[in-house]
Motif scaffolding. Structure first.
Motif, PDB file in Angstrom:
ATOM      1  N   ASP A  19     -34.063  -4.457 -12.633  1.00  0.00           N
ATOM      2  CA  ASP A  19     -33.161  -5.381 -12.235  1.00  0.00           C
ATOM      3  C   ASP A  19     -32.793  -5.920 -13.986  1.00  0.00           C
ATOM      4  N   LEU A  20     -31.935  -6.023 -13.920  1.00  0.00           N
ATOM      5  CA  LEU A  20     -30.288  -6.462 -14.821  1.00  0.00           C
ATOM      6  C   LEU A  20     -30.402  -8.015 -14.647  1.00  0.00           C
ATOM      7  N   ASP A  21     -30.828  -8.297 -16.258  1.00  0.00           N
ATOM      8  CA  ASP A  21     -31.115  -9.974 -16.420  1.00  0.00           C
ATOM      9  C   ASP A  21     -29.634 -10.220 -17.389  1.00  0.00           C
ATOM     10  N   GLY A  22     -29.222 -10.692 -16.869  1.00  0.00           N
ATOM     11  CA  GLY A  22     -28.382 -11.263 -16.688  1.00  0.00           C
ATOM     12  C   GLY A  22     -26.547 -11.086 -16.860  1.00  0.00           C
ATOM     13  N   PHE A  23     -26.672 -10.118 -15.552  1.00  0.00           N
ATOM     14  CA  PHE A  23     -25.632  -9.923 -15.048  1.00  0.00           C
ATOM     15  C   PHE A  23     -24.432 -10.128 -14.563  1.00  0.00           C
ATOM     16  N   LYS A  24     -25.060 -11.734 -14.205  1.00  0.00           N
ATOM     17  CA  LYS A  24     -24.396 -11.535 -12.552  1.00  0.00           C
ATOM     18  C   LYS A  24     -23.478 -12.713 -14.074  1.00  0.00           C
ATOM     19  N   ALA A  25     -23.987 -13.884 -15.215  1.00  0.00           N
ATOM     20  CA  ALA A  25     -23.367 -14.235 -16.466  1.00  0.00           C
ATOM     21  C   ALA A  25     -22.189 -13.363 -17.000  1.00  0.00           C
ATOM     22  N   ILE A  26     -22.081 -11.542 -16.960  1.00  0.00           N
ATOM     23  CA  ILE A  26     -21.188 -11.191 -17.427  1.00  0.00           C
ATOM     24  C   ILE A  26     -19.949 -10.913 -16.493  1.00  0.00           C
ATOM     25  N   ASN A  27     -20.538 -11.097 -14.886  1.00  0.00           N
ATOM     26  CA  ASN A  27     -19.370 -10.774 -13.649  1.00  0.00           C
ATOM     27  C   ASN A  27     -18.869 -12.131 -13.745  1.00  0.00           C
ATOM     28  N   LEU A  58     -18.978  -6.115 -25.576  1.00  0.00           N
ATOM     29  CA  LEU A  58     -19.577  -7.602 -25.019  1.00  0.00           C
ATOM     30  C   LEU A  58     -21.446  -7.597 -25.941  1.00  0.00           C
ATOM     31  N   ASP A  59     -20.852  -7.755 -27.514  1.00  0.00           N
ATOM     32  CA  ASP A  59     -21.480  -8.038 -28.113  1.00  0.00           C
ATOM     33  C   ASP A  59     -21.931  -9.215 -28.145  1.00  0.00           C
ATOM     34  N   ALA A  60     -21.626 -10.551 -27.232  1.00  0.00           N
ATOM     35  CA  ALA A  60     -21.094 -11.916 -27.467  1.00  0.00           C
ATOM     36  C   ALA A  60     -22.436 -11.672 -26.441  1.00  0.00           C
ATOM     37  N   THR A  61     -22.749 -10.857 -25.151  1.00  0.00           N
ATOM     38  CA  THR A  61     -23.428 -10.956 -24.010  1.00  0.00           C
ATOM     39  C   THR A  61     -24.491 -10.225 -24.477  1.00  0.00           C
ATOM     40  N   ARG A  62     -25.901 -11.315 -23.711  1.00  0.00           N
ATOM     41  CA  ARG A  62     -26.762 -10.457 -24.254  1.00  0.00           C
ATOM     42  C   ARG A  62     -27.596  -9.959 -22.817  1.00  0.00           C
ATOM     43  N   LEU A  63     -27.772  -8.544 -22.509  1.00  0.00           N
ATOM     44  CA  LEU A  63     -28.439  -8.253 -21.467  1.00  0.00           C
ATOM     45  C   LEU A  63     -29.553  -7.710 -21.873  1.00  0.00           C
ATOM     46  N   GLY A  64     -30.273  -7.769 -20.540  1.00  0.00           N
ATOM     47  CA  GLY A  64     -31.289  -6.906 -20.510  1.00  0.00           C
ATOM     48  C   GLY A  64     -32.009  -6.885 -19.401  1.00  0.00           C
ATOM     49  N   VAL A  65     -33.002  -6.042 -19.084  1.00  0.00           N
ATOM     50  CA  VAL A  65     -34.117  -5.594 -17.665  1.00  0.00           C
ATOM     51  C   VAL A  65     -35.464  -5.973 -17.473  1.00  0.00           C
ATOM     52  N   SER A  66     -35.469  -6.093 -16.027  1.00  0.00           N
ATOM     53  CA  SER A  66     -36.864  -5.975 -15.762  1.00  0.00           C
ATOM     54  C   SER A  66     -37.526  -4.775 -15.300  1.00  0.00           C
ATOM     55  N   ALA A 107     -43.877  -5.919  -7.851  1.00  0.00           N
ATOM     56  CA  ALA A 107     -44.471  -5.704  -9.982  1.00  0.00           C
ATOM     57  C   ALA A 107     -43.081  -6.457 -10.615  1.00  0.00           C
ATOM     58  N   LEU A 108     -42.039  -6.056  -9.886  1.00  0.00           N
ATOM     59  CA  LEU A 108     -40.491  -6.340 -10.664  1.00  0.00           C
ATOM     60  C   LEU A 108     -40.141  -8.304 -10.584  1.00  0.00           C
ATOM     61  N   TYR A 109     -40.629  -8.333  -8.950  1.00  0.00           N
ATOM     62  CA  TYR A 109     -41.042  -9.463  -9.283  1.00  0.00           C
ATOM     63  C   TYR A 109     -41.826 -10.327  -9.812  1.00  0.00           C
ATOM     64  N   GLU A 110     -43.057 -10.027 -10.202  1.00  0.00           N
ATOM     65  CA  GLU A 110     -43.987 -10.960 -11.341  1.00  0.00           C
ATOM     66  C   GLU A 110     -43.199 -10.839 -12.731  1.00  0.00           C
ATOM     67  N   ALA A 111     -42.397  -9.331 -12.919  1.00  0.00           N
ATOM     68  CA  ALA A 111     -42.417  -9.748 -14.803  1.00  0.00           C
ATOM     69  C   ALA A 111     -41.335 -10.357 -14.870  1.00  0.00           C
ATOM     70  N   LYS A 112     -40.379 -10.672 -13.637  1.00  0.00           N
ATOM     71  CA  LYS A 112     -39.091 -12.021 -13.409  1.00  0.00           C
ATOM     72  C   LYS A 112     -40.166 -13.153 -13.661  1.00  0.00           C
ATOM     73  N   ARG A 113     -40.490 -13.185 -13.205  1.00  0.00           N
ATOM     74  CA  ARG A 113     -41.870 -14.542 -12.915  1.00  0.00           C
ATOM     75  C   ARG A 113     -42.321 -14.780 -14.290  1.00  0.00           C
ATOM     76  N   ASN A 122     -37.114  -9.850 -18.847  1.00  0.00           N
ATOM     77  CA  ASN A 122     -36.866  -8.781 -19.628  1.00  0.00           C
ATOM     78  C   ASN A 122     -38.392  -8.321 -19.902  1.00  0.00           C
ATOM     79  N   ARG A 123     -39.298  -7.753 -19.002  1.00  0.00           N
ATOM     80  CA  ARG A 123     -40.854  -7.172 -19.509  1.00  0.00           C
ATOM     81  C   ARG A 123     -40.959  -6.431 -18.110  1.00  0.00           C
TER      82      ARG A 123
END
Length: 667
Positions: A278-286, A354-362, A383-389, A393-394
């Motif tokens: 699941d991408l982290d920060g994707f909604k901010a890009i949208n 998109l250099d100014a936007t930091r995109l991550g993934v959990s 497990a994904l929910y736990e990574a985000k919690r 980005n892990r």
């Protein structure tokens, strides 16, 4: 699609009318081909009969003329043979059709020349007065009948050949030594000529009909084959579209599950792995760059995932910014956590534009053997929910602790519908205070459930379990029922100024007719819509247009709209302008400890300024110390909520504090 080469005569549906030039050309080509083949067979017979005539005439003393006649006959036969050898180009266009017609006309001309040569036979028998007359008449009848037999494909050629010799016989019989017997024979020859002409035309008609039916059948077969090909292509395209994401060309959820199940059947009992991303920060890009930029990011992320994963891995996009991967960690890829870290690093690398936007993934990972695909996906999701919690980005690997959590979630999902039917859930109410925390002004309805095995279940888990069990609408109706009862009890204690707010989850807002359910219940109970508030999360506020439409309907009816947990979700300031909420509740992370944080105080003051400009009330959540309360009051935030002021409690306890007996207790 190929065009039809024929159509039906509308006045006579049982007949088929040839209208296509292409079909006409095809039939004409068939006629030419058949006629040429028959002529190549008939020419030797014609030459043999001519040779027999030469022999008889020579024996009768007509050697000189017979040789001249035979030479003429052979010359014309050579011409006819040469015409038959002129090949067709095989085309069906207009130029080819004209060429075929010219060759057929040339065949008619040479046939007529040959007929004229045979018309000279009476000269060899002194106009049919010598003993050889019967032989010549017999040969003439045979050669003319054979011409019609071999010329069935094109009537004009045999007619051009038979007409001169038969008419010459008639003329000789009528003009030389006329008599009753010769006159009757002349009439008989005329009847014979008419019969041959009629037979020639009928034979051609039959040939043309057979040729037309053949080409129509071929055209129909080709059309059916083309239609079948297109149908198969459409079916394959639909099958692919049903199993693939149109944006990234990855598999979708259905295609992913189908391929994974097929792999597991053929792969035996090997250990396999499923990873949910699941991408982290994707909604901010949208929000900041628009959906087109978001689509480009998704395509690039899909490409980076493909490059990192083993070639035989199954990759899918489940929708939004969610991806899933299935692979065999023993064959390729190595340690799943190492592979996940490589993916996180690849996705997090800067993207062009998109250099100014930091995109991550959990990432959440489940490694198992002989486990159902759905179970593996559910485990990876936990497990994904736990990574985000735990920081985002892990990556997180599903383990025994999470296994227990999965069992708990399944128990909740299984037992919640029954608990709703038996009213085992409760709705508690937490007061919201005005005047700097000095006056109780309204209440927030909070769902509570004590599971018989797992104890107190957090509200988010109740909402998630209801969605998984298909009980979201039942849960909404239950909370609404308790909230309406609370409003009725407040009326009885003379507090019609107090309102009740109930939380609506994103799933409920999208998947249930919230507006219709709420308005119908208020109308049934005769309650003022202005005394009910709907609290939504920022994620909901940014959801699909249908959500905004429902909120607009509720707001138009007088129901107050509140944005909950403001400051930690995904909404933009523009959403406040579009939604026009009546109330914004600042998330507790900006409130708790505000007395010692100048940054949080600055943010709260900024939100208060927005509230004054845009006309919405600001509520501070999470007030737990007197210092925080005083700081908020000094900053101008006079409406607040928190354990310092009032904890959630059952309706009976709240009403008892207000000096009212609940309706249920009074009854």
């Amino acid at each position: 699609m190929k065009r039809s080469i024929f159509r039906r005569d509308r006045s006579h549906p049982e007949k088929t009318c040839v209208v296509s030039p292409t079909l006409r050309a095809a039939i004409r080509a068939d006629q030419r081909g058949a006629f040429d083949r028959n002529m190549l067979f008939a020419m030797p017979i014609n030459s043999a009969l001519a040779l027999a005539v030469l022999a008889v005439a020579t024996h009768a003393g007509q050697q000189a003329f017979a040789i001249l006649w035979f030479a003429a006959a052979m010359t014309v036969n050579a011409l006819r043979f040469g015409v038959c050898l002129i090949g067709s180009d095989g085309g069906l266009d207009a130029a080819s059709a004209r060429r075929t017609d010219r060759l057929l006309r040339l065949s008619v001309l040479t046939a007529g020349l040959s007929g004229c040569v045979w018309a000279l036979l009476p000269l060899l028998s002194a106009f049919h007065t010598t003993p050889q007359t019967v032989f010549y008449l017999t040969v003439t009848c045979g050669v003319t009948a054979g011409s019609v037999t071999h010329g069935i494909a094109y009537a004009r050629c045999p007619i051009a050949f038979i007409t001169p010799p038969l008419l010459s016989i008639v003329a000789v019989l009528l003009l030389v030594e006329p008599g009753i017997d010769r006159t009757c024979l002349a009439l008989t020859v005329l009847l014979y000529l008419a019969a041959l002409i009629r037979s020639a035309f009928q034979s051609e008609r039959v040939f043309r009909t057979a040729s037309r039916l053949k080409h129509e059948a071929r055209a129909l077969a080709a059309s059916l084959a083309d239609a079948k090909g297109r149908a198969v292509a459409v079916a394959e395209a639909m099958t692919r579209r049903a199993a693939h994401d149109p944006l990234t060309d990855l598999l979708n959820r259905a295609g992913f599950i189908e391929q994974v199940e097929a792999r597991r059947v053929t792969g035996g009992r090997r250990e396999t792995a499923v990873m949910q991303l699941d991408l982290d920060g994707f909604k901010a890009i949208n929000d900041s760059l628009g959906h087109k930029a978001g689509d480009r990011v998704l395509v690039e992320v899909a490409s980076r995932i493909r490059r990192i994963l083993p070639p035989d891995a199954v990759i899918a996009r489940f929708g939004g910014d969610e991806f899933a991967v299935f692979w065999d960690p023993r064959r390729r890829g190595g340690d799943p956590l190492v592979l996940a870290e490589r993916l996180i690093a690849s996705v997090g690398a800067p993207m062009a534009g998109l250099d100014a936007t930091r995109l991550g993934v959990s990432a959440g990972i489940r490694v198992a053997r002989d486990t159902d695909v759905d179970d593996m996906l559910l485990s990876a999701d936990i497990a994904l929910y736990e990574a985000k919690r735990t920081g985002r980005n892990r990556a997180c690997l599903f383990d025994e602790t999470l296994r227990d959590e999965l069992a708990r979630k399944r128990d909740i999902e299984r037992d919640l519908p029954r608990a709703l039917r038996e009213a085992a859930l409760e709705v508690w109410f937490q007061p919201i205070f005005a005047d700097g925390g000095r006056r109780m002004a309204s209440f927030e309805a909070l769902i509570r459930w004590t599971h018989p095995r797992h104890g107190r279940v957090p509200p988010p888990d109740i909402i998630t379990g209801a969605a998984a069990a298909g009980a979201s609408e039942a849960l909404l109706r239950f909370i609404l029922d308790q909230s309406c009862r609370m409003l009725a009890d407040l009326d009885r204690c003379g507090r019609p100024d107090m309102e009740v707010a109930l939380n609506v989850s994103p799933r409920e807002m999208v998947g249930t007719p919230v507006d219709a359910i709420v308005l119908a219940r208020l109308a049934a109970d005769g309650l003022d819509p202005r005394r009910l508030a709907i609290e939504i999360t920022e994620e909901t506020a940014l959801d699909v247009q249908a959500t905004r439409d429902k909120l607009a309907v509720l707001s138009a009816a007088g129901i107050r709209i509140a944005v909950d947990d403001f400051g930690v979700g995904y909404s933009s300031l523009g959403s406040l302008r579009h939604l026009r909420p009546h109330r914004v509740k600042i998330d507790r992370c900006f409130v708790t400890g505000i007395a010692g944080s100048s940054e949080d105080l600055t943010l709260v003051k900024a939100i208060l300024g927005l509230g004054r400009e845009l006309g919405f009330e600001v509520v501070a959540e999470g007030v737990e110390t007197e210092a925080d309360r005083a700081t908020l009051e000094a900053a101008g935030c006079l409406t607040m909520q928190g354990f310092l002021l009032g904890r959630p409690a059952p309706a009976a306890a709240i009403l008892a504090e207000l000096g009212v007996v609940p309706l249920t207790a009074a009854a």
